[in-house]
Scaffold this motif. Structure first.
Motif, PDB file in Angstrom:
ATOM      1  N   ASP A  31      -3.151  -8.615   1.741  1.00 35.06           N
ATOM      2  CA  ASP A  31      -4.467  -8.038   1.497  1.00 35.06           C
ATOM      3  C   ASP A  31      -4.331  -6.779   0.654  1.00 35.06           C
ATOM      4  O   ASP A  31      -3.730  -5.791   1.084  1.00 35.06           O
ATOM      5  CB  ASP A  31      -5.145  -7.733   2.834  1.00 35.06           C
ATOM      6  N   LEU A  33      -6.737  -4.687  -0.273  1.00 37.64           N
ATOM      7  CA  LEU A  33      -7.533  -3.568   0.254  1.00 37.64           C
ATOM      8  C   LEU A  33      -6.763  -2.803   1.324  1.00 37.64           C
ATOM      9  O   LEU A  33      -6.740  -1.569   1.333  1.00 37.64           O
ATOM     10  CB  LEU A  33      -8.857  -4.078   0.830  1.00 37.64           C
ATOM     11  N   SER A  34      -6.131  -3.511   2.255  1.00 37.01           N
ATOM     12  CA  SER A  34      -5.335  -2.855   3.296  1.00 37.01           C
ATOM     13  C   SER A  34      -4.154  -2.113   2.701  1.00 37.01           C
ATOM     14  O   SER A  34      -3.820  -1.010   3.132  1.00 37.01           O
ATOM     15  CB  SER A  34      -4.844  -3.873   4.326  1.00 37.01           C
TER      16      SER A  34
END
Length: 193
Positions: A31, A33-34
Motif C-alpha cells: 500500500d 498510502l501507508s
C-alpha cells in the motif's frame, strides 16, 4: 543421480502443469498510502475459486524518531474476504474485513482526532475492529496491477496513558470506540501465479 534428476523433472512438470491452474491466484501487494505515512506493509491475496478471494494485510512499524520524542510504533493485521464482480484480481470488489493490532504513540498528531493528547502524553494499547469495503483493481500487465480500496467500520481501542514518551508513570487506562474509515489503500499488485 538418475533418481534425483527424475524427481526434479517430475517436480518441474508438476509446477508447469499446475501453473495454468494457479494462474492469477496469488498476489503480493504494498500500500503506497501507508508507506507514505511510515507504516511499512505487505499484503497477500489468494483466490478461493469462483468470485472469492482472501486478502491479508500486515503493517509493522517498530521505529521511533531519534531526533525527538516522536513515536508511532505499531503492528496491525487486517484479513479481508472479497467478493469480485466478475473474477478475482480484476475490476470491482466488495469486502468484509477484521483488524487487530497494538500501538505505542507519543508526540504525534493523529488524523480524525483519534487521541487528542498524543502531543502531550503517550498512549499504548490494542485495537480490534471490523468493517466493509469497496475496491477496484486495474490490470496493468499480466503480472502487475494497481488497486484502490476504501472501507468503513467500527474499532474498539483499549489504552494506557503515560505522562511522557519515555517515562513509565501510568496516568490512566480506558477505551475508545470509533466509527468511520477503517481502510484506505492504493496498492501496487504483483501476481506470483
Amino acid at each position: 543421480m538418475i533418481k534425483r534428476i527424475t524427481t526434479l523433472m517430475l517436480l518441474c512438470s508438476f509446477f508447469g502443469l499446475t501453473s495454468t491452474v494457479w494462474s492469477q491466484s496469488l498476489a503480493v501487494k504494498s500500500d503506497l498510502l501507508s508507506n507514505a505515512f511510515f507504516s511499512p506493509n505487505v499484503s497477500f491475496e489468494q483466490s478461493l475459486g469462483g468470485r472469492f478471494s482472501v486478502d491479508v494485510s500486515l503493517h509493522y512499524n517498530p521505529f521511533g524518531s531519534k531526533e525527538s520524542l516522536k513515536r508511532w510504533k505499531h503492528w496491525l493485521v487486517q484479513p479481508e474476504l472479497r467478493l469480485w464482480a466478475c473474477h478475482p484480481f480484476s475490476g470491482h470488489f466488495l469486502g468484509i474485513h477484521l483488524l487487530a493490532g497494538e500501538y505505542n504513540i507519543a508526540d504525534t498528531d493523529l488524523p480524525a482526532g483519534l487521541y487528542k493528547g498524543t502531543k502531550s502524553w503517550r498512549y499504548e494499547g490494542s485495537v480490534m475492529g471490523a468493517g466493509l469495503s469497496y475496491g477496484y483493481q486495474w490490470i496493468l500487465s499480466p503480472r502487475w496491477g494497481l488497486e484502490a480500496t476504501f472501507g468503513l467500520g467500527y474499532v474498539r481501542a483499549s489504552y494506557d496513558r503515560y505522562r511522557c514518551a519515555h517515562c513509565g508513570e501510568k496516568l490512566s487506562s480506558g477505551h475508545k470506540n470509533y466509527l468511520g474509515p477503517t481502510k484506505a489503500a492504493v496498492s501496487v499488485v504483483y501476481m506470483l501465479w
